[in-house]
Design a protein around this motif. Structure first.
Motif, PDB file in Angstrom:
ATOM      1  N   ASP B 104     -32.457 -13.397 -14.381  1.00 41.77           N
ATOM      2  CA  ASP B 104     -31.949 -13.532 -15.690  1.00 41.77           C
ATOM      3  C   ASP B 104     -33.032 -13.702 -16.927  1.00 41.77           C
ATOM      4  O   ASP B 104     -33.200 -14.672 -17.297  1.00 41.77           O
ATOM      5  N   GLU B 105     -33.270 -12.568 -17.338  1.00 40.62           N
ATOM      6  CA  GLU B 105     -34.489 -12.335 -18.168  1.00 40.62           C
ATOM      7  C   GLU B 105     -34.106 -12.739 -19.608  1.00 40.62           C
ATOM      8  O   GLU B 105     -32.932 -11.965 -20.034  1.00 40.62           O
ATOM      9  N   HIS B 107     -33.688 -11.328 -23.198  1.00 43.00           N
ATOM     10  CA  HIS B 107     -34.098  -9.852 -23.493  1.00 43.00           C
ATOM     11  C   HIS B 107     -33.346  -9.518 -24.812  1.00 43.00           C
ATOM     12  O   HIS B 107     -32.520 -10.223 -25.525  1.00 43.00           O
ATOM     13  N   VAL B 110     -32.722  -3.455 -23.618  1.00 49.31           N
ATOM     14  CA  VAL B 110     -33.256  -3.390 -22.206  1.00 49.31           C
ATOM     15  C   VAL B 110     -34.278  -4.167 -21.960  1.00 49.31           C
ATOM     16  O   VAL B 110     -35.020  -4.116 -20.990  1.00 49.31           O
ATOM     17  N   PHE B 111     -35.068  -4.586 -23.166  1.00 51.13           N
ATOM     18  CA  PHE B 111     -36.510  -5.091 -23.092  1.00 51.13           C
ATOM     19  C   PHE B 111     -36.551  -6.793 -22.853  1.00 51.13           C
ATOM     20  O   PHE B 111     -35.853  -7.262 -23.443  1.00 51.13           O
ATOM     21  N   VAL B 112     -37.488  -6.881 -22.051  1.00 48.89           N
ATOM     22  CA  VAL B 112     -37.570  -8.314 -21.949  1.00 48.89           C
ATOM     23  C   VAL B 112     -38.167  -8.841 -23.089  1.00 48.89           C
ATOM     24  O   VAL B 112     -39.498  -8.412 -23.656  1.00 48.89           O
TER      25      VAL B 112
END
Lengths: 332, 502
Positions: B104-105, B107, B110-112
């Motif tokens: 569950d990053e 973001h 699509v990038f963290v």
């Protein structure tokens, strides 16, 4: 800094030395140096892309030694479809599709049915070699390959411009974009983080609600798409024809380069270019007719280079911890 | 009031075993429920069912009034269930932040967003008072901190129910105290807690309610107020268990194990044991007390020939034992119960019978003139399985099919039935239930009374105190004190273990 990018000091030294040699040669004889470097790029690019297939798979925990077979099959279908339809783009698309399908078979065997991954890869290789030899027909040709062209502006950059951005076909240039894109994907995106976690400790991903099977399936099939792309690239652009066993072990060389590059896309790219340069150099030496060294030794050069490099770096490398292991949810 | 978690009539079978048989439990908001039971009683299976890692055969799991999909981890997480696993589920080569955000990053597209992730982790650890270095790599951290990361991982999801599967098994006494404090704090903030443990004093210390399982069945529910440790043990095992060890005075004889000036390095080539000297006499149990990581493991490995001795000698019955030759050391009459039974004690894929004869399969009567005699092996295995109460359908089954405590019994059975002069027992009861602990302790004492010299290494101070005739306290690779087992004081030994001068 070094630790962060997992670069060993000796790798850095090697890089600096090579850069020095390059600059020296560039100043001494610009034309020959440029052409050697450019042909090194041409030799290196398919290997670099093939190494990406390995990286996509192994980072998610699936060892894929079937890269060889994937490339062979896709090169075959791509070439004959292009030859039949007189359309290179259609050929490339079919090559990519073949790559995806081949890797789907690999993924089903290894991920769903939990077969031994080395055996699954071997099956792909034997199947590809047998099938393409059996169906091989001489005398097919494809319409004119795509034109070789220079990229404006970038091609003008002194020193590196000529090597990277001139005298290549479109697929080669596409590879130049694809490799950094995979790097970004692997290290900067959520998908990449999950992929690496699945390849290191699938249990940790599973308990965090990430589907191990899904991540692996998609990565392996994406890898297959790249494998198909490389097969198409070689048969449709680089060589312009299909010949039996054209891969000649390059799928395995790619795996070696992947290890040398420490499962890092940029690392494997650098390793592949280095290998390509060794190959270009050996060709150049043959052209110049260096006669006091037997020809066979010169041809050996890139392979000796690979063996030495692997022997030096082996034992210090650390593959993704779960590579090669099927994932089973813990029981009881 | 609606229960936070309600398990109703849950059953789950694995081939050959009914792991859970019609179990019903409730956990309320802010309540600490301890799940007790012997090894293989089905505790882990039960909590894994709640977390969706195991799909039950029948029965329902309801959280806050909503029934959850069986066998779906993501659904369990969505309903506010968090779990800290017995075996840590961390990626060693990734940073603390990466491990905590996985799945569950934070973001953007699509990038963290690494910066936001890092800040979130810092805020999280501050909120619960669980201090961690967000940028450290997990593999460089001690187990206590790794567990903290596991807890933070679970807490991050705003959970209502936290499951802890044997959280204290690998912790030092000090770390356990900290853990219990964390559990109390969480419960006070309204989180329901379900935790598995073998340690009865932990249950008495923190639990509001105790649920006891035996052979997959629910045998009873009680509270610490209504019972005591003996009562709990009896519920678990189904018979009277003597928690205190009964032993006669030691009749120490000649020196059987003599360690002189021993120095050993650890895996990172740092000094782990420095100029260590110790004598263990036949007929006594010498316990080595110490916080884990003070050189005990390296000491044991060096004695047993598994690790290079940089300096010094180890003599067994007066003769020098070979360095780096485990077989040679064993043949001199040294038995070894290794700390890591999975790695050093068993070949998991071999049968229980083969594991029981692992270091004597080539000797009479198990081999005659170089040909193995399987009848002799089977008879022997059959006897040991009965004698040591190894719970298995057959001794032909692979060792990997056993539960942790039964694996330990296999190792103990093999090592204690060879009439050795010296027995080196490292964490002999780790992860083993009270019934089996009692049994293993009795075996060690009868080995002592039979004239063996026993070197006992344990992170469990109580185990050391109750078994040892003499206690050597180890700190920083050295012995800081040797005291008589009879009048050892828990507080005093604890201070010595912490490196204080007493």
């Amino acid at each position: 800094m070094l630790k962060r990018f997992n670069i060993k000091p000796w790798q850095l030294i090697l890089g600096v030395v090579l850069l020095g040699v390059w600059i020296y040669c560039y100043i001494a004889n610009t034309d020959i140096t440029n052409s050697v470097v450019a042909s090194g790029m041409r030799f290196g690019m398919p290997l670099a892309l093939a190494a990406m297939v390995g990286i996509m798979c192994e980072r998610s925990g699936v060892i894929n030694i079937g890269i060889e077979g994937t490339m062979l099959l896709s090169g075959f279908t791509g070439f004959y479809i292009a030859s039949w339809s007189k359309n290179i783009v259609a050929g490339l698309m079919i090559a990519i599709l073949t790559g995806i399908l081949t890797s789907f078979v690999h993924a089903m065997m290894t991920i769903q049915w939990k077969m031994d991954q080395i055996i699954a890869g071997t099956i792909i290789n034997i199947l590809a070699s047998g099938l393409t030899s059996f169906l091989y027909k001489q005398g097919s040709t494809i319409p004119n390959s795509w034109p070789i062209f220079d990229i404006p502006i970038l091609g003008q950059i002194p020193f590196i411009g000529h090597a990277f951005f001139t005298q290549q076909g479109p697929i080669q240039y596409l590879g130049l974009i694809l490799i950094p894109a995979i790097w970004v994907m692997m290290y900067k995106t959520r998908w990449g983080l999950r992929t690496r976690a699945v390849g290191e400790n699938p249990g940790s991903a599973d308990t965090a609600g990430v589907s191990v099977i899904k991540v692996r399936m998609i990565n392996v099939m994406f890898g297959g798409a790249i494998g198909g792309f490389v097969g198409g690239f070689i048969c449709l652009e680089l060589v312009g024809s299909f010949s039996k066993e054209f891969t000649a072990g390059s799928g395995f060389t790619a795996l070696a380069l992947m290890i040398f590059g420490r499962w890092n896309p940029m690392g494997a790219f650098a390793a592949a270019i280095l290998f390509g340069l060794a190959q270009a150099l050996s060709t150049q030496l043959q052209i110049f007719g260096v006669t006091n060294i037997p020809n066979q030794f010169i041809t050996m050069l890139p392979y000796v280079f690979t063996i030495v490099v692997l022997a030096v770096s082996a034992g210090k490398v650390r593959p993704p911890a779960a590579a090669g292991k099927s994932y089973e949810k813990e029981q009881a | 009031m609606e229960a936070l978690l309600r398990i109703e009539h849950l059953s789950k079978s694995f081939p050959g075993v009914k792991a859970n048989d019609d179990i019903s439990i409730e956990v309320h908001k802010g309540e600490i429920v301890a799940l007790l039971g012997e090894n293989g009683a089905g505790k882990s299976t039960l909590v894994k069912s709640v977390f969706g890692l195991v799909k039950p055969d029948s029965g329902t799991i309801t959280i806050k009034g909503e029934e959850i999909e069986p066998g779906d981890t993501a659904a369990a997480i969505r309903h506010g269930v968090g779990m800290v696993h017995q075996h840590f589920q961390l990626v060693p080569v990734m940073s603390v932040v990466e491990n905590i955000i996985l799945g569950d990053e934070p973001h953007k597209g699509v990038f963290v967003t690494k910066k936001a992730a890092r800040e979130e982790v810092i805020a999280l650890s501050a909120r619960y008072g669980l201090e961690v270095d967000p940028d450290a790599f997990v593999e460089d951290l001690p187990v206590g901190i790794q567990q903290r990361i596991e807890i933070l991982k679970a807490l991050r999801k705003d959970i209502d129910l936290l499951i802890l599967d044997e959280p204290s098994a690998v912790l030092t006494p000090h770390e356990i105290d900290e853990l219990l404090e964390v559990i109390r704090k969480l419960a006070a903030s309204g989180v329901g807690i379900l935790f598995i443990t073998h340690k009865l004093h932990e249950v008495m210390a923190v639990a509001d309610r105790v649920v006891v399982l035996r052979n997959g069945k629910l045998v009873g529910t009680t509270t610490p107020k209504e019972t005591n440790e003996e009562g709990l043990a009896q519920m678990m095992v189904g018979r009277n268990v003597v928690l205190s060890v009964e032993k006669g005075p030691a009749r120490a004889k000649e020196v059987a194990l003599e360690i002189k000036d021993l120095s050993v390095k650890d895996d990172r080539h740092l000094d782990a044991v420095t100029h260590f000297s110790l004598e263990v006499r036949a007929g006594e149990i010498l316990g080595i007390a110490g916080v884990e990581g003070n050189g005990q493991r390296e000491l044991v490995e060096a004695i047993c020939g598994m690790r290079h001795r940089q300096t010094g000698t180890v003599k067994v019955s007066g003769k020098e034992s070979p360095d780096m030759d485990p077989r040679g050391v064993h043949l001199m009459g040294v038995s070894h119960i290794p700390e890591d039974r999975e790695k050093d004690g068993l070949v998991s894929s071999y049968s229980i019978a083969d594991n029981l004869t692992l270091n004597q399969f080539n000797l009479k009567p198990f081999s005659v003139k170089g040909i193995r005699d399987f009848n002799a092996r089977d008879e022997y295995a059959d006897r040991l399985v009965k004698e040591f109460d190894i719970r298995t359908p057959s001794f032909q089954n692979s060792a990997s099919s056993l539960s942790g405590g039964n694996k330990q019994k296999v190792v103990v059975a093999r090592e204690l039935t060879q009439n050795s002069h010296v027995i080196v027992a490292s964490q002999p009861t780790r992860g083993v239930d009270v019934g089996s602990i009692e049994f293993i302790h009795k075996q060690l004492i009868s080995a002592r009374d039979g004239g063996a010299a026993v070197l006992l290494v344990s992170a469990e101070l109580d185990e050391i105190l109750s078994l040892s005739d003499r206690i050597a306290v180890m700190f920083g690779g050295k012995i800081v004190a040797i005291i008589d087992g009879q009048d050892a004081d828990r507080q005093y030994v604890g201070r010595l273990m912490a490196g204080l001068s007493g």
